[in-house]
Design a protein around this motif. Structure first.
Motif, PDB file in Angstrom:
ATOM      1  N   ASN A 125       0.827  -1.212   0.000  1.00 52.02           N
ATOM      2  CA  ASN A 125       0.000   0.000   0.000  1.00 52.02           C
ATOM      3  C   ASN A 125       0.858   1.258   0.000  1.00 52.02           C
ATOM      4  O   ASN A 125       0.538   2.241  -0.670  1.00 52.02           O
ATOM      5  CB  ASN A 125      -0.931   0.004   1.215  1.00 52.02           C
ATOM      6  CG  ASN A 125      -1.995  -1.077   1.129  1.00 52.02           C
ATOM      7  OD1 ASN A 125      -2.455  -1.431   0.050  1.00 52.02           O
ATOM      8  ND2 ASN A 125      -2.379  -1.615   2.275  1.00 52.02           N
ATOM      9  N   SER A 129       1.007   4.082  -2.937  1.00 50.66           N
ATOM     10  CA  SER A 129       0.788   5.490  -2.622  1.00 50.66           C
ATOM     11  C   SER A 129       1.910   6.366  -3.169  1.00 50.66           C
ATOM     12  O   SER A 129       1.659   7.414  -3.780  1.00 50.66           O
ATOM     13  CB  SER A 129       0.671   5.667  -1.104  1.00 50.66           C
ATOM     14  OG  SER A 129       0.621   7.029  -0.752  1.00 50.66           O
ATOM     15  N   GLU A 133       1.782   9.326  -6.085  1.00 53.01           N
ATOM     16  CA  GLU A 133       2.257  10.669  -5.765  1.00 53.01           C
ATOM     17  C   GLU A 133       3.400  11.105  -6.682  1.00 53.01           C
ATOM     18  O   GLU A 133       3.492  12.278  -7.067  1.00 53.01           O
ATOM     19  CB  GLU A 133       2.723  10.710  -4.307  1.00 53.01           C
ATOM     20  CG  GLU A 133       3.031  12.104  -3.796  1.00 53.01           C
ATOM     21  CD  GLU A 133       3.346  12.087  -2.307  1.00 53.01           C
ATOM     22  OE1 GLU A 133       4.190  12.888  -1.891  1.00 53.01           O
ATOM     23  OE2 GLU A 133       2.747  11.266  -1.588  1.00 53.01           O
TER      24      GLU A 133
END
Length: 320
Positions: A125, A129, A133
């Motif tokens: 995860n 992420s 980004e």
């Protein structure tokens, strides 16, 4: 003054500064790990960060890996996966992106210069992420990506690891700054040589997604009889294609993979539940004692009970 000469001088100065920074970071990493773990063993010093120290070489030690980044400050190690052998040292990092039955042996260590390493657990995860980004695209093809490999350790990644280990002595800052540094480490990995492998860990598309589902199934049902043709059919592959993709990811055939999982679980059962060899073998799917003893000795080098007796006398059973 010649512009090219000025540029060359500037490049040399930058190179010298980078070399000095690298030397200082490597020295600090050794110093801080030594302070944090003064005796041989493994200690989780921050959430997800484990330090490992050994003052002597070891024989191959078996375990099931988890997704992790391994950075060494001192010494050298060999990790065996299937028929392949991966060596890493203070100038190379090891990246593991799946749960694999591996064996690791420390090959350089002494009382004066012990083996010192950092193991940072990786969360899919978090990787996803940081990918979003940073604008990293998901892998677009279905080619298989090896789940364990070694690459050169660059200065930026080394510096981030040093800043992470500094937080051991600044616990008030660790909860706030630690997650930020971990994000930076993942970003550096995504930017580096193994970035594509790490993106596959987070996304697992194409054939790798199907192989990942089989790996999980083998972990869950390692004690059950394996039907390779059925596994291939369940993931929509021909048997030959399934074999090829599975081995390219894990360096093992499905049968070799299952066998190592079974034998490592049997070893754990004998150590932790004090089972005899026959009972442990039966619990992990062996119906023939002679076959179990033979395959156990082939993997671990000793018959089951002799091996377990030796392990009980050893304080260190870490594989990487």
């Amino acid at each position: 003054m010649n512009t090219r000469a000025v540029q060359t001088d500037s490049d040399h100065a930058r190179s010298d500064r980078d070399a000095l920074r690298e030397k200082a970071d490597r020295s600090e990493l050794v110093e801080r790990i030594t302070r944090a773990i003064p005796d041989d063993g493994r200690v989780e010093v921050l959430e997800g960060l484990t330090l490992h120290r050994s003052s002597k070489p070891t024989e191959p030690l078996h375990s099931v890996s988890e997704p992790a980044l391994c950075v060494m400050a001192q010494g050298a190690k060999l990790v065996h996966l299937g028929d392949n052998h991966h060596r890493y040292d203070p100038y190379h990092y090891l990246l593991v992106t799946s749960e694999l039955p591996i064996a690791g042996e420390i090959v350089e260590a002494s009382r004066d210069k012990p083996y010192l390493s950092m193991i940072l657990s990786l969360d899919a995860n978090l990787v996803s992420s940081v990918m979003v980004e940073a604008g990293h695209p998901a892998p677009s093809n279905a080619s298989s990506v090896r789940a364990l490999d070694v690459s050169p350790l660059d200065n930026d990644l080394l510096s981030a690891m040093v800043r992470l280990i500094r937080l051991i002595e600044s616990p008030d800052e660790a909860d706030v700054i630690g997650p930020l540094i971990k994000r930076e480490i993942v970003f550096r990995l995504l930017q580096g040589e193994q970035g594509r492998r790490l993106r596959h860990m987070a996304v697992m598309n194409g054939s790798d997604h199907r192989i990942a589902s089989v790996i999980q199934k083998l972990h869950d049902d390692f004690d059950q009889a394996m039907d390779v043709e059925r596994l291939a059919e369940e993931v929509g592959m021909s048997t030959s294609s399934f074999y090829a993709h599975f081995k390219s990811v894990t360096d093992m055939t499905p049968l070799q993979f299952q066998k190592q999982l079974r034998l490592q679980e049997a070893r754990r059962l004998m150590l932790t539940e004090d089972l005899n060899a026959s009972t442990a073998g039966y619990r992990v799917g062996y119906n023939n004692d002679a076959q179990f003893n033979r395959e156990y000795k082939r993997l671990f080098g000793r018959p089951p009970m002799r091996d377990v007796h030796r392990l009980r006398e050893s304080a260190d059973a870490a594989a990487f």
